[in-house]
Structures are given as C-alpha cells and as structure tokens.
Design a protein around this motif. Structure first.
Motif, mmCIF file in Angstrom:
data_model
loop_
_atom_site.group_PDB
_atom_site.id
_atom_site.type_symbol
_atom_site.label_atom_id
_atom_site.label_comp_id
_atom_site.label_asym_id
_atom_site.label_seq_id
_atom_site.Cartn_x
_atom_site.Cartn_y
_atom_site.Cartn_z
ATOM 1 N N ASP A 159 0.856 -1.186 0.000
ATOM 2 C CA ASP A 159 0.000 0.000 0.000
ATOM 3 C C ASP A 159 0.895 1.240 0.000
ATOM 4 O OD1 ASP A 159 -1.767 2.072 0.458
ATOM 5 O OD2 ASP A 159 -2.931 0.981 1.960
ATOM 6 N N PRO A 160 0.862 2.063 -1.046
ATOM 7 C CA PRO A 160 1.755 3.229 -1.096
ATOM 8 C C PRO A 160 1.432 4.267 -0.024
ATOM 9 C CG PRO A 160 0.167 3.315 -2.896
ATOM 10 C CD PRO A 160 -0.009 1.983 -2.248
ATOM 11 N N GLY A 161 0.198 4.263 0.494
ATOM 12 C CA GLY A 161 -0.170 5.241 1.511
ATOM 13 C C GLY A 161 0.343 4.894 2.887
ATOM 14 N N THR A 162 0.380 3.593 3.213
ATOM 15 C CA THR A 162 0.796 3.153 4.548
ATOM 16 C C THR A 162 2.125 2.397 4.536
ATOM 17 O OG1 THR A 162 -0.472 1.094 4.347
ATOM 18 C CG2 THR A 162 -1.607 3.009 5.263
ATOM 19 N N GLY A 163 2.581 1.967 3.367
ATOM 20 C CA GLY A 163 3.822 1.198 3.303
ATOM 21 C C GLY A 163 3.699 -0.167 3.949
ATOM 22 N N SER A 164 2.515 -0.761 3.897
ATOM 23 C CA SER A 164 2.278 -2.044 4.547
ATOM 24 C C SER A 164 1.740 -3.057 3.543
ATOM 25 C CB SER A 164 1.296 -1.897 5.715
ATOM 26 O OG SER A 164 0.063 -1.393 5.257
ATOM 27 N N VAL A 165 1.814 -4.316 3.936
ATOM 28 C CA VAL A 165 1.341 -5.441 3.130
ATOM 29 C C VAL A 165 0.264 -6.166 3.918
ATOM 30 C CG1 VAL A 165 1.978 -7.606 2.003
ATOM 31 C CG2 VAL A 165 3.567 -5.685 1.984
ATOM 32 N N THR A 166 -0.799 -6.575 3.233
ATOM 33 C CA THR A 166 -1.892 -7.289 3.889
ATOM 34 C C THR A 166 -1.592 -8.780 3.913
ATOM 35 O OG1 THR A 166 -3.517 -5.639 3.204
ATOM 36 C CG2 THR A 166 -4.358 -7.801 3.850
ATOM 37 N N ILE A 167 -1.762 -9.376 5.096
ATOM 38 C CA ILE A 167 -1.582 -10.817 5.284
ATOM 39 C C ILE A 167 -2.924 -11.400 5.696
ATOM 40 C CG2 ILE A 167 -0.406 -12.619 6.593
ATOM 41 C CD1 ILE A 167 1.897 -10.694 6.990
ATOM 42 N N ARG A 168 -3.420 -12.349 4.927
ATOM 43 C CA ARG A 168 -4.722 -12.968 5.233
ATOM 44 C C ARG A 168 -4.505 -14.237 6.041
ATOM 45 N NH1 ARG A 168 -9.949 -12.978 1.630
ATOM 46 N NH2 ARG A 168 -9.892 -10.963 2.682
ATOM 47 N N THR A 169 -5.203 -14.338 7.156
ATOM 48 C CA THR A 169 -5.139 -15.518 8.010
ATOM 49 C C THR A 169 -6.536 -16.095 8.180
ATOM 50 O OG1 THR A 169 -5.450 -14.265 10.078
ATOM 51 C CG2 THR A 169 -3.197 -14.502 9.240
ATOM 52 N N LEU A 170 -6.585 -17.362 8.544
ATOM 53 C CA LEU A 170 -7.845 -18.065 8.754
ATOM 54 C C LEU A 170 -7.878 -18.554 10.195
ATOM 55 C CD1 LEU A 170 -10.428 -19.006 7.257
ATOM 56 C CD2 LEU A 170 -9.261 -21.181 6.856
ATOM 57 N N VAL A 171 -8.903 -18.120 10.937
ATOM 58 C CA VAL A 171 -8.979 -18.401 12.373
ATOM 59 C C VAL A 171 -10.271 -19.163 12.664
ATOM 60 C CG1 VAL A 171 -8.991 -17.398 14.688
ATOM 61 C CG2 VAL A 171 -7.689 -16.287 12.868
ATOM 62 N N PRO A 172 -10.205 -20.309 13.358
ATOM 63 C CA PRO A 172 -11.437 -20.988 13.778
ATOM 64 C C PRO A 172 -12.229 -20.103 14.739
ATOM 65 C CG PRO A 172 -9.534 -22.456 13.939
ATOM 66 C CD PRO A 172 -8.995 -21.085 13.682
ATOM 67 N N ASN A 173 -13.555 -20.133 14.600
ATOM 68 C CA ASN A 173 -14.408 -19.242 15.401
ATOM 69 C C ASN A 173 -15.666 -19.981 15.848
ATOM 70 O OD1 ASN A 173 -15.194 -16.787 16.596
ATOM 71 N ND2 ASN A 173 -16.259 -16.132 14.761
ATOM 72 N N PRO A 174 -15.522 -21.095 16.597
ATOM 73 C CA PRO A 174 -16.708 -21.892 16.943
ATOM 74 C C PRO A 174 -17.672 -21.174 17.881
ATOM 75 C CG PRO A 174 -14.775 -22.702 18.118
ATOM 76 C CD PRO A 174 -14.280 -21.687 17.133
ATOM 77 N N GLN A 175 -17.171 -20.266 18.725
ATOM 78 C CA GLN A 175 -18.030 -19.552 19.666
ATOM 79 C C GLN A 175 -18.537 -18.220 19.115
ATOM 80 O OE1 GLN A 175 -18.976 -21.084 22.404
ATOM 81 N NE2 GLN A 175 -17.639 -22.822 21.924
ATOM 82 N N HIS A 176 -18.126 -17.885 17.889
ATOM 83 C CA HIS A 176 -18.554 -16.644 17.227
ATOM 84 C C HIS A 176 -18.145 -15.405 18.024
ATOM 85 C CE1 HIS A 176 -21.979 -19.024 15.015
ATOM 86 N NE2 HIS A 176 -20.762 -19.425 14.693
ATOM 87 N N LEU A 177 -16.959 -15.475 18.658
ATOM 88 C CA LEU A 177 -16.437 -14.299 19.360
ATOM 89 C C LEU A 177 -15.943 -13.245 18.374
ATOM 90 C CD1 LEU A 177 -14.454 -15.937 22.323
ATOM 91 C CD2 LEU A 177 -16.726 -14.882 22.374
ATOM 92 N N LEU A 178 -15.418 -13.692 17.247
ATOM 93 C CA LEU A 178 -14.932 -12.774 16.224
ATOM 94 C C LEU A 178 -16.065 -12.468 15.253
ATOM 95 C CD1 LEU A 178 -11.459 -14.435 15.489
ATOM 96 C CD2 LEU A 178 -11.948 -12.522 17.016
ATOM 97 N N LEU A 179 -16.274 -11.188 14.982
ATOM 98 C CA LEU A 179 -17.332 -10.762 14.084
ATOM 99 C C LEU A 179 -16.749 -9.942 12.946
ATOM 100 C CD1 LEU A 179 -20.053 -9.668 16.682
ATOM 101 C CD2 LEU A 179 -19.918 -11.833 15.432
ATOM 102 N N PRO A 180 -17.381 -9.964 11.773
ATOM 103 C CA PRO A 180 -16.880 -9.165 10.648
ATOM 104 C C PRO A 180 -16.819 -7.683 10.995
ATOM 105 C CG PRO A 180 -18.503 -10.757 9.903
ATOM 106 C CD PRO A 180 -18.537 -10.805 11.397
ATOM 107 N N GLY A 181 -15.696 -7.051 10.649
ATOM 108 C CA GLY A 181 -15.503 -5.637 10.930
ATOM 109 C C GLY A 181 -14.863 -5.341 12.266
ATOM 110 N N MET A 182 -14.671 -6.347 13.109
ATOM 111 C CA MET A 182 -14.065 -6.128 14.420
ATOM 112 C C MET A 182 -12.575 -5.818 14.270
ATOM 113 S SD MET A 182 -13.882 -8.789 17.645
ATOM 114 C CE MET A 182 -15.658 -8.799 17.866
ATOM 115 N N PHE A 183 -12.073 -4.915 15.109
ATOM 116 C CA PHE A 183 -10.648 -4.579 15.093
ATOM 117 C C PHE A 183 -9.917 -5.474 16.083
ATOM 118 C CE2 PHE A 183 -6.972 -2.318 16.791
ATOM 119 C CZ PHE A 183 -6.300 -1.998 15.635
ATOM 120 N N VAL A 184 -8.905 -6.174 15.621
ATOM 121 C CA VAL A 184 -8.085 -7.041 16.460
ATOM 122 C C VAL A 184 -6.618 -6.795 16.143
ATOM 123 C CG1 VAL A 184 -9.856 -8.839 16.633
ATOM 124 C CG2 VAL A 184 -8.176 -8.936 14.796
#
Length: 283
Positions: A159-184
């Motif tokens: 990203d030329p604006g932030t100088g960062s690279v996006t890394i995609r990870t896959l996390v199990p979420n059986p209890q649905h603690l993680l929600l789309p849009g949440m900041f972690v």
C-alpha cells in the motif's frame, strides 16, 4: 394429470374390448374402433402436456428459493416479504458472512517483511517450516483469543499510503467471538530467533539518531551505557539481537537518576532475562 391417466386407462381398455367380438356377434363397427384409438392418443397427449406443466411449475417454484453459495449468517434483510426481485437486476436481498472459520486480515510493514526475508536468507532466523506459520489474535479489550489461526497468503502489493502489506489468516471461530468488521491485533510467528534476549520496553531508549541504547549494571557496580540492536518487539518486550550478553542486568527503573559511571543500588533484583523468541509481525 391424475384424471388424464384415468382417461387413458379407459381408452386403452376400450379398443381391446371392442376388438374382441362375442361369438356369433358382429356388433362393433370399424368407426367405433377408430374412435377409441383416437381417444387413447388424445389422452396420452393430455397426460404428456400435464407432466410438462408440472415440471414447469416445479421449476418456477424453485425460483422462489434463493440458495446461499456459502455457509454463514445472514445480516439485515434489504427487501421485505412480497417485494419484487429479479435476477437480471442484481437486487441486493441480504449479506451473508462466513463466521466459522473467519478471515482475519493483518497488516505488516514492508520494512519488517523485508528484514524478515533477509534474516531467513542469512540464517539469523530459522523458518517455522512450510505451512507452519501461526497467528495469535488479541481481541479489542486486549485479551488473547484462545485458538490460533493459520496464514493463508500474503499480498504481493504494498500500500503506497501506509507502506504495509496485507496478510490474510484463517482463524477458527466456533463460539462466534470474532465478528466481521471487528478490530483485532495479531502476532504472526513466521520464524524462530534462537540467540535473542527479551528486554522490558522501559529498559530500552533511543538516541537522537534513532539508535537503541540500554543502561546496564557493570562489573564494578556502576551504570554502563550500551548500544544495542533491537529491531522488533515481542509483546511488552524488545527483542535484542546484539549489544547485550546473557546474564547482564538492565536498569528498568530510576532511569532519571541513572547516569553512566554512577553507582547502582539494585532493588528486588530487577533485570532482563535471556531466552529464545519467535520472530513476529504485529498489527
């Protein structure tokens, strides 16, 4: 279709019955026989048309159900019951999110990524192995998510604006603690740095040139300033790769009064401890 099948049954019986002439009787005419055959053919055609109508109705009924291509949870409906929708207008009905497992996108500085690749190439950092990179997730309140995730891929664009690279990870979420849009926040374990020291952040300072320094207790019991190499952090500590020796005591409190050459009074044996550490990329 059911009535038409009954008619066909009658029509199929009539020709045979009329064709079998009773002994000594010639009561059935050729015209009646032809009429029976015509009635049978008409009934067969009616049954075929009825079956075609049933198939068409089933197809149209199937259009009333919209099957989701993924398993997940649907959000707020964008249309109401009875509203008119059609396929060629691409009407948005709702949004379905995959919850378990869930994708977590982390950002890593391109400088950190470059340094990690250089350390792996030079042998300073040992790779965790193919498909062995793990990610630990910290929730919004700072607590650690109990289940680690795995790295899927790293973006090839910076990203030329932030100088960062996006890394995609896959996390199990059986209890649905993680929600789309949440900041972690995430800690990515990509390799192992064997000969490294963990020093509390309070014990490391940076001079005007950005060089990391630490105040240690010398053999004579006086303050000694050392220039160190602290390229990254691990949790609440700095990872020191050069400049300190195992067993040296780092001053982490009373720094306002600590000056090189001044005598040191050690309280509660506070200091840094060595140990192997994983090379991480934090978000």
């Amino acid at each position: 279709p059911g009535d038409r099948r009954c008619h066909v049954g009658v029509a199929q019986v009539d020709p045979g019955r009329t064709h079998r002439r009773p002994p000594g009787s010639d009561a059935v005419s050729r015209q009646e026989f032809d009429n029976a055959l015509a009635s049978q053919g008409q009934a067969v055609a009616d049954v075929a048309a009825g079956r075609a109508s049933v198939r068409s109705a089933r197809i149209n009924l199937g259009y009333t159900d919209v099957a989701a291509p993924i398993t997940g949870r649907a959000g707020i409906s964008a249309v109401t019951e009875g509203a008119y929708v059609q396929g060629n207008s691409a009407t948005l009905m709702t949004t379905i999110q995959q919850i378990d497992p869930i994708y977590v996108d982390l950002t890593q500085s391109s400088v950190q990524g470059l340094r990690l690749r250089q350390d792996l190439a030079s042998g300073k950092v040992h790779s965790a192995g193919p498909n062995r990179a793990r990610v630990k997730v910290l929730l919004e309140d700072g607590t650690r998510y109990p289940i680690p995730g795995t790295v899927q891929f790293s973006d090839v664009n910076v990203d030329p604006g932030t100088g960062s690279v996006t890394i995609r990870t896959l996390v199990p979420n059986p209890q649905h603690l993680l929600l789309p849009g949440m900041f972690v926040r995430g800690q990515l374990e990509a390799g192992v740095l064997e000969d490294a020291l963990l020093v509390p952040q309070a014990g490391v300072a940076h001079d005007a040139q950005g060089q990391a320094t630490a105040l240690v207790v010398g053999r004579d019991g006086k303050v000694l300033q050392k220039t160190i190499q602290a390229p990254r952090t691990y949790g609440a500590d700095w990872v020191v790769t050069a400049g300190l020796d195992a067993g040296e005591r780092v001053i982490v409190s009373g720094l306002q009064k600590a000056r090189p050459g001044a005598p040191v009074r050690i309280a509660n044996g506070t200091g840094a401890s060595p140990g192997p550490v994983s090379s991480t990329a934090s978000r």
